[in-house]
Design a protein around this motif. Sequence first.
Motif, mmCIF file in Angstrom:
data_model
loop_
_atom_site.group_PDB
_atom_site.id
_atom_site.type_symbol
_atom_site.label_atom_id
_atom_site.label_comp_id
_atom_site.label_asym_id
_atom_site.label_seq_id
_atom_site.Cartn_x
_atom_site.Cartn_y
_atom_site.Cartn_z
ATOM 1 N N ASN A 126 32.940 29.316 25.047
ATOM 2 C CA ASN A 126 32.266 28.406 25.779
ATOM 3 C C ASN A 126 31.609 29.299 26.624
ATOM 4 N N THR A 127 30.019 29.494 26.147
ATOM 5 C CA THR A 127 29.420 30.519 27.168
ATOM 6 C C THR A 127 28.648 30.237 28.979
ATOM 7 N N ASN A 128 29.230 28.528 28.700
ATOM 8 C CA ASN A 128 29.088 27.983 29.885
ATOM 9 C C ASN A 128 30.326 28.172 31.485
ATOM 10 N N ASN A 129 31.467 28.471 30.192
ATOM 11 C CA ASN A 129 32.783 29.302 30.592
ATOM 12 C C ASN A 129 32.812 30.178 31.740
ATOM 13 N N LYS A 130 34.013 30.495 33.062
ATOM 14 C CA LYS A 130 33.124 32.413 33.661
ATOM 15 C C LYS A 130 33.927 32.844 32.715
ATOM 16 N N VAL A 131 33.058 34.463 33.441
ATOM 17 C CA VAL A 131 33.315 35.508 32.174
ATOM 18 C C VAL A 131 35.154 35.614 33.127
ATOM 19 N N SER A 132 35.708 35.566 34.286
ATOM 20 C CA SER A 132 37.075 35.786 34.588
ATOM 21 C C SER A 132 37.591 34.317 33.339
ATOM 22 N N ASP A 133 37.687 33.385 32.806
ATOM 23 C CA ASP A 133 38.758 32.921 31.673
ATOM 24 C C ASP A 133 39.062 33.844 30.311
ATOM 25 N N TYR A 134 37.735 35.281 30.352
ATOM 26 C CA TYR A 134 38.473 35.690 29.237
ATOM 27 C C TYR A 134 38.565 37.243 29.509
ATOM 28 N N LEU A 135 38.802 37.575 30.546
ATOM 29 C CA LEU A 135 38.713 39.049 31.074
ATOM 30 C C LEU A 135 39.581 39.232 32.285
ATOM 31 N N GLY A 136 40.074 37.676 33.017
ATOM 32 C CA GLY A 136 40.864 37.804 34.308
ATOM 33 C C GLY A 136 39.411 38.266 35.330
ATOM 34 N N THR A 137 40.677 37.969 36.330
ATOM 35 C CA THR A 137 39.780 38.089 38.125
ATOM 36 C C THR A 137 40.309 39.343 38.051
ATOM 37 N N GLY A 138 38.930 39.715 38.321
ATOM 38 C CA GLY A 138 39.680 41.675 39.419
ATOM 39 C C GLY A 138 37.857 42.453 38.559
ATOM 40 N N TRP A 139 37.376 41.827 37.029
ATOM 41 C CA TRP A 139 36.627 42.430 36.337
ATOM 42 C C TRP A 139 35.170 42.883 37.255
ATOM 43 N N THR A 140 34.860 42.489 38.786
ATOM 44 C CA THR A 140 34.267 43.430 39.909
ATOM 45 C C THR A 140 34.919 43.318 40.536
ATOM 46 N N SER A 141 33.900 43.809 41.985
ATOM 47 C CA SER A 141 34.496 43.839 42.769
ATOM 48 C C SER A 141 33.851 42.507 43.774
ATOM 49 N N ALA A 142 33.418 42.130 43.282
ATOM 50 C CA ALA A 142 32.901 40.880 44.764
ATOM 51 C C ALA A 142 33.738 40.413 45.363
ATOM 52 N N PRO A 143 33.780 39.249 46.133
ATOM 53 C CA PRO A 143 34.764 38.259 46.435
ATOM 54 C C PRO A 143 35.016 37.485 45.140
ATOM 55 N N LEU A 144 36.619 36.673 45.259
ATOM 56 C CA LEU A 144 36.805 36.362 44.065
ATOM 57 C C LEU A 144 35.698 35.117 43.908
ATOM 58 N N GLU A 145 36.119 34.108 45.029
ATOM 59 C CA GLU A 145 34.605 32.824 44.679
ATOM 60 C C GLU A 145 33.284 33.322 44.435
ATOM 61 N N LYS A 146 32.626 34.035 43.860
ATOM 62 C CA LYS A 146 31.435 35.006 44.534
ATOM 63 C C LYS A 146 31.863 35.158 42.905
ATOM 64 N N GLU A 147 32.887 36.212 42.464
ATOM 65 C CA GLU A 147 32.719 36.303 40.791
ATOM 66 C C GLU A 147 33.450 34.828 40.173
ATOM 67 N N ASN A 148 33.501 33.947 40.491
ATOM 68 C CA ASN A 148 34.303 32.885 39.716
ATOM 69 C C ASN A 148 32.834 32.299 39.753
ATOM 70 N N LEU A 149 31.560 32.105 40.140
ATOM 71 C CA LEU A 149 30.413 31.612 39.833
ATOM 72 C C LEU A 149 29.511 32.389 38.510
ATOM 73 N N ILE A 150 29.989 33.611 37.931
ATOM 74 C CA ILE A 150 29.527 34.295 36.595
ATOM 75 C C ILE A 150 29.897 33.900 35.347
ATOM 76 N N THR A 151 29.232 32.749 34.321
ATOM 77 C CA THR A 151 29.860 32.340 33.594
ATOM 78 C C THR A 151 29.292 33.292 32.277
ATOM 79 N N CYS A 152 29.708 33.380 31.291
ATOM 80 C CA CYS A 152 29.192 34.358 29.377
ATOM 81 C C CYS A 152 26.713 34.016 30.095
ATOM 82 N N LYS A 153 26.964 32.715 30.423
ATOM 83 C CA LYS A 153 25.932 32.629 30.502
ATOM 84 C C LYS A 153 24.570 33.038 31.373
ATOM 85 N N HIS A 154 24.993 33.544 32.334
ATOM 86 C CA HIS A 154 25.088 34.187 33.355
ATOM 87 C C HIS A 154 24.645 36.231 32.870
ATOM 88 N N LEU A 155 25.432 36.309 31.736
ATOM 89 C CA LEU A 155 25.415 36.972 31.385
ATOM 90 C C LEU A 155 24.328 37.319 30.315
#
Length: 363
Positions: A126-155
């Motif tokens: 679902n493109t409205n889901n956060k990217v970390s749902d599919y790649l796991g957390t830590g796919w960026t170096s952003a703070p976790l709460e900020k990384e979890n804001l990023i959805t597939c739609k944002h990409l």
Amino acid sequence: MKKLSLIALSSFLVFACSSSDDSKTESGGTTNPPTEEAMYFPDNGTDTWETKSPATLGWNESNIPPLLEYLETKNTKSFMILVNGRIVMENYFNGHTATTPWYWASAGKTLTATLTGIVEQEGFINTNNKVSDYLGTGWTSAPLEKENLITCKHLLTMTSGLDDSLGDDVSPANLEYIADAGSRWAYHNVYVKLQDVVAQATGQSWSTYFNSKLRNPIGMTGAWLESGEDLSVYWSTTRSMARFGLLALNNGKWKETQIINSSYFNNAINTSQDINKAYGYLWWLNGKESYHLPQTQFKFNGSVIPSGSADMYMALGKNDQKIYVIPSKKMVVIRMGNAADGENFALSGFDNELWQKINDVIE
């Protein structure tokens, strides 16, 4: 300038003349106008492709040589125009041929957007889901709460909020937080993480899934080749690029098969967020009230390509790789080659100049 190929079929000229004559009645009146020409799709597994002459379209043929001369001086390797799916112009320059592959650069972003829509319609994501749902957390170096804001739609919409000034490297260490997702538009290669999402969600490699769901069903050839920094770039012939442009012209439908659902595709070719009005899901959009350019945070008023049709949407790549789709004209225009002028990320002054030359021919 060496002789350039301009494909034309005399049979179309005969058809045009007979159609005109047949519309007259014996009493001098007219019958119903001829039915609109059906959209044509080339068969898969063959390079046979119907053609149409510029004359039957009422184009100004005297302006074709200046257009071709301009293209050649601007480092073009190939140029093609389709109308209703049929080839009206197909030209190759500087040793390039119909069988020579060339890179799409960022024009291939639209391939990624299309396949993301396909994987969603098949229920894998679902493109409205956060990217970390599919790649796991830590796919960026952003703070976790900020990384979890990023959805597939944002990409898809270039609004990840990650720092675009750090270069093409999309390793976690190089994907740093700069703003909350959705609050900032920036042209950034982080979109390629969608390819990882597709691979993880389907359990197939990106290339395998791409070939089975998009490339093969529309008869494209070509391959994704590594270009460094964990990025891959699509390479194909000009006609394969034109096949994808024809799919886009037909709202994701190839012949009788809806390759990607029309609702998703319609969203992809319309404004996707409020920051850059001229951007959809990795597609550039003409005719909007304002736009942003790659590598800037400035808003410019007016249309991206003033000389182009307002309804045009575009796949644009580094050094002037172009797919222009113009629904009002039922037209697809392809340009491959080296940079027309200086190196650029996607857009340049060449776009507007080229459309002025094209308009001299088609209007």
